[in-house]
Design a protein around this motif. Structure first.
Motif, PDB file in Angstrom:
ATOM      1  N   TYR A 177      -3.703 -12.792  -0.406  1.00 17.98           N
ATOM      2  CA  TYR A 177      -2.417 -12.138  -0.640  1.00 17.98           C
ATOM      3  C   TYR A 177      -1.948 -11.481   0.652  1.00 17.98           C
ATOM      4  CZ  TYR A 177      -3.772 -12.681  -5.567  1.00 17.98           C
ATOM      5  OH  TYR A 177      -4.162 -13.177  -6.784  1.00 17.98           O
ATOM      6  N   ARG A 178      -0.657 -11.238   0.748  1.00 16.44           N
ATOM      7  CA  ARG A 178      -0.060 -10.773   2.004  1.00 16.44           C
ATOM      8  C   ARG A 178       0.327  -9.298   1.928  1.00 16.44           C
ATOM      9  NH1 ARG A 178       5.523 -12.663   4.267  1.00 16.44           N
ATOM     10  NH2 ARG A 178       5.725 -13.384   2.131  1.00 16.44           N
ATOM     11  N   ARG A 179      -0.225  -8.513   2.832  1.00 19.70           N
ATOM     12  CA  ARG A 179       0.094  -7.085   2.918  1.00 19.70           C
ATOM     13  C   ARG A 179       1.426  -6.926   3.660  1.00 19.70           C
ATOM     14  NH1 ARG A 179      -3.892  -2.494   3.645  1.00 19.70           N
ATOM     15  NH2 ARG A 179      -5.261  -4.230   3.150  1.00 19.70           N
ATOM     16  N   VAL A 180       2.300  -6.105   3.103  1.00 21.73           N
ATOM     17  CA  VAL A 180       3.538  -5.762   3.796  1.00 21.73           C
ATOM     18  C   VAL A 180       3.209  -4.610   4.736  1.00 21.73           C
ATOM     19  CG1 VAL A 180       5.903  -4.901   3.553  1.00 21.73           C
ATOM     20  CG2 VAL A 180       4.998  -6.560   1.900  1.00 21.73           C
ATOM     21  N   GLU A 181       3.224  -4.905   6.027  1.00 21.97           N
ATOM     22  CA  GLU A 181       2.900  -3.896   7.040  1.00 21.97           C
ATOM     23  C   GLU A 181       4.102  -2.987   7.272  1.00 21.97           C
ATOM     24  OE1 GLU A 181       0.040  -3.218   8.371  1.00 21.97           O
ATOM     25  OE2 GLU A 181      -1.094  -4.964   7.721  1.00 21.97           O
ATOM     26  N   GLN A 182       3.851  -1.709   7.311  1.00 19.51           N
ATOM     27  CA  GLN A 182       4.906  -0.727   7.558  1.00 19.51           C
ATOM     28  C   GLN A 182       4.766  -0.164   8.968  1.00 19.51           C
ATOM     29  OE1 GLN A 182       7.454  -0.285   5.772  1.00 19.51           O
ATOM     30  NE2 GLN A 182       6.877  -1.069   3.767  1.00 19.51           N
ATOM     31  N   HIS A 183       5.859   0.320   9.514  1.00 20.67           N
ATOM     32  CA  HIS A 183       5.891   0.852  10.873  1.00 20.67           C
ATOM     33  C   HIS A 183       5.019   2.101  11.015  1.00 20.67           C
ATOM     34  CE1 HIS A 183       7.336   2.085  14.766  1.00 20.67           C
ATOM     35  NE2 HIS A 183       7.732   3.233  14.278  1.00 20.67           N
ATOM     36  N   ASP A 184       5.065   2.988  10.038  1.00 20.65           N
ATOM     37  CA  ASP A 184       4.332   4.253  10.144  1.00 20.65           C
ATOM     38  C   ASP A 184       3.691   4.585   8.803  1.00 20.65           C
ATOM     39  OD1 ASP A 184       3.376   6.827  10.590  1.00 20.65           O
ATOM     40  OD2 ASP A 184       5.175   7.480  11.645  1.00 20.65           O
ATOM     41  N   TRP A 185       2.384   4.391   8.723  1.00 22.56           N
ATOM     42  CA  TRP A 185       1.654   4.664   7.479  1.00 22.56           C
ATOM     43  C   TRP A 185       1.424   6.161   7.264  1.00 22.56           C
ATOM     44  CZ3 TRP A 185       1.470   0.900   4.157  1.00 22.56           C
ATOM     45  CH2 TRP A 185       1.387  -0.427   4.583  1.00 22.56           C
ATOM     46  N   MET A 186       1.420   6.939   8.319  1.00 24.65           N
ATOM     47  CA  MET A 186       1.071   8.357   8.216  1.00 24.65           C
ATOM     48  C   MET A 186       2.274   9.259   7.941  1.00 24.65           C
ATOM     49  SD  MET A 186      -2.019   7.805   8.400  1.00 24.65           S
ATOM     50  CE  MET A 186      -2.739   9.427   8.338  1.00 24.65           C
ATOM     51  N   ALA A 187       3.450   8.888   8.433  1.00 22.54           N
ATOM     52  CA  ALA A 187       4.675   9.664   8.196  1.00 22.54           C
ATOM     53  C   ALA A 187       5.734   8.709   7.654  1.00 22.54           C
ATOM     54  CB  ALA A 187       5.142  10.339   9.486  1.00 22.54           C
ATOM     55  N   PRO A 188       5.558   8.268   6.398  1.00 22.14           N
ATOM     56  CA  PRO A 188       6.433   7.233   5.851  1.00 22.14           C
ATOM     57  C   PRO A 188       7.861   7.728   5.631  1.00 22.14           C
ATOM     58  CG  PRO A 188       5.005   8.111   4.141  1.00 22.14           C
ATOM     59  CD  PRO A 188       4.567   8.731   5.433  1.00 22.14           C
ATOM     60  N   LYS A 189       8.812   6.887   6.007  1.00 26.01           N
ATOM     61  CA  LYS A 189      10.224   7.174   5.770  1.00 26.01           C
ATOM     62  C   LYS A 189      10.733   6.157   4.757  1.00 26.01           C
ATOM     63  CE  LYS A 189      11.218   9.395  10.173  1.00 26.01           C
ATOM     64  NZ  LYS A 189      10.020  10.138  10.044  1.00 26.01           N
ATOM     65  N   ARG A 190      11.318   6.671   3.690  1.00 28.38           N
ATOM     66  CA  ARG A 190      11.744   5.804   2.584  1.00 28.38           C
ATOM     67  C   ARG A 190      12.691   4.704   3.061  1.00 28.38           C
ATOM     68  NH1 ARG A 190      13.946   8.592  -2.807  1.00 28.38           N
ATOM     69  NH2 ARG A 190      15.539   9.366  -1.391  1.00 28.38           N
TER      70      ARG A 190
ATOM     71  N   PRO B  69       0.827  -1.208   0.000  1.00 31.65           N
ATOM     72  CA  PRO B  69       0.000   0.000   0.000  1.00 31.65           C
ATOM     73  C   PRO B  69       0.863   1.261   0.000  1.00 31.65           C
ATOM     74  CG  PRO B  69      -0.748  -1.551   1.677  1.00 31.65           C
ATOM     75  CD  PRO B  69       0.600  -2.020   1.196  1.00 31.65           C
ATOM     76  N   GLY B  70       0.224   2.361  -0.267  1.00 37.51           N
ATOM     77  CA  GLY B  70       0.890   3.650  -0.231  1.00 37.51           C
ATOM     78  C   GLY B  70       0.648   4.363   1.086  1.00 37.51           C
ATOM     79  N   TRP B  71       0.881   5.661   1.047  1.00 36.78           N
ATOM     80  CA  TRP B  71       0.712   6.524   2.220  1.00 36.78           C
ATOM     81  C   TRP B  71      -0.673   6.323   2.823  1.00 36.78           C
ATOM     82  CZ3 TRP B  71      -1.283  12.051   1.941  1.00 36.78           C
ATOM     83  CH2 TRP B  71      -1.105  12.715   3.161  1.00 36.78           C
ATOM     84  N   GLN B  72      -0.770   6.186   4.104  1.00 35.00           N
ATOM     85  CA  GLN B  72      -2.001   6.003   4.874  1.00 35.00           C
ATOM     86  C   GLN B  72      -2.619   4.610   4.746  1.00 35.00           C
ATOM     87  OE1 GLN B  72      -4.634   9.294   3.966  1.00 35.00           O
ATOM     88  NE2 GLN B  72      -3.221  10.795   4.815  1.00 35.00           N
ATOM     89  N   ASN B  73      -1.899   3.671   4.113  1.00 34.14           N
ATOM     90  CA  ASN B  73      -2.349   2.292   3.984  1.00 34.14           C
ATOM     91  C   ASN B  73      -3.559   2.211   3.047  1.00 34.14           C
ATOM     92  OD1 ASN B  73      -2.535  -0.485   4.390  1.00 34.14           O
ATOM     93  ND2 ASN B  73      -2.564  -0.362   6.608  1.00 34.14           N
TER      94      ASN B  73
ATOM     95  N   ILE C 217       4.373  14.412   1.526  1.00 33.36           N
ATOM     96  CA  ILE C 217       5.232  13.251   1.787  1.00 33.36           C
ATOM     97  C   ILE C 217       6.682  13.670   1.579  1.00 33.36           C
ATOM     98  CG2 ILE C 217       5.741  10.880   1.130  1.00 33.36           C
ATOM     99  CD1 ILE C 217       2.876  10.766  -0.042  1.00 33.36           C
ATOM    100  N   HIS C 218       7.401  13.825   2.666  1.00 30.37           N
ATOM    101  CA  HIS C 218       8.776  14.313   2.618  1.00 30.37           C
ATOM    102  C   HIS C 218       9.776  13.166   2.505  1.00 30.37           C
ATOM    103  CE1 HIS C 218       7.149  18.181   3.851  1.00 30.37           C
ATOM    104  NE2 HIS C 218       6.471  17.545   4.778  1.00 30.37           N
ATOM    105  N   GLY C 219      10.902  13.451   1.843  1.00 33.75           N
ATOM    106  CA  GLY C 219      12.014  12.518   1.834  1.00 33.75           C
ATOM    107  C   GLY C 219      11.928  11.385   0.832  1.00 33.75           C
TER     108      GLY C 219
END
Length: 182
Positions: free
Chosen positions: A30-43, A10-14, A106-108
């Motif tokens: 299918y398997r979602r890759v969960e990210q640590h922070d959906w709201m302030a994503p760090k590349r 998924p993209g920003w905000q899931n 979306i910074h960075g």
């Protein structure tokens, strides 16, 4: 391939209820890759997480990315030691993080990696996506060595687009899987 070998990015905000990625996860396993922070994503964080998931996969994987997830795939592939495990990538509605309005949110994430991807890819673009023009999506696809599919006016190809299970996108995903089956 097993359904768990298809990784949803998924993209920003899931991806919320009604988003084709959520529909595919529920309907196909299918398997979602969960990210640590959906709201302030760090590349760097998102890329490290994708590297971990692909490295830990028992076999080859197929990626199905949306928006910022597409930008992640390009960046990750340029730096990964495990990109060879990817059979193909469906890159839906890439978010143009170099566009000033998007960059302000979306910074960075700029610059966008533009090298040819080391695996087959299809970029799916909408003619009225507010986060990436069709011309820009085509230019990104060219840089990535991907085929570009224009699906017409469907906004950002997200939950608000009302795609549901999105059979057209699923057929494109299956074409990548079938094209590169052993």
């Amino acid at each position: 391939m097993n359904p768990s070998d298809v990784l949803l990015l998924p993209g920003w905000q899931n991806s919320t209820e009604g988003h084709w990625q959520t529909e595919w996860e529920q309907a196909h396993g299918y398997r979602r890759v969960e990210q640590h922070d959906w709201m302030a994503p760090k590349r760097g964080d998102w890329s490290a997480r994708l590297e971990e998931v692909v490295a830990d996969a028992p076999g080859p994987v197929v990626l199905a990315a949306h928006s910022l997830g597409c930008i992640l795939v390009a960046w990750w592939a340029a730096h990964s030691r495990h990109a060879h495990k990817v059979r193909g990538a469906l890159l839906v509605a890439p978010g143009d993080v170099e566009q000033p309005d998007v960059a302000a949110l979306i910074h960075g994430w700029s610059p966008i990696a533009r090298q040819a991807l080391p695996f087959p890819a299809i970029v799916v673009a909408s003619s009225d996506d507010p986060y990436c023009t069709l011309a820009r999506a085509r230019a990104l696809a060219d840089g990535w060595g991907a085929r570009c599919v224009d699906v017409g006016a469907h906004g950002h190809l997200n939950a608000a687009s009302g795609l549901g299970l999105w059979p057209q996108g699923h057929a494109l995903l299956h074409s990548l899987m079938a094209e590169h089956n052993d």
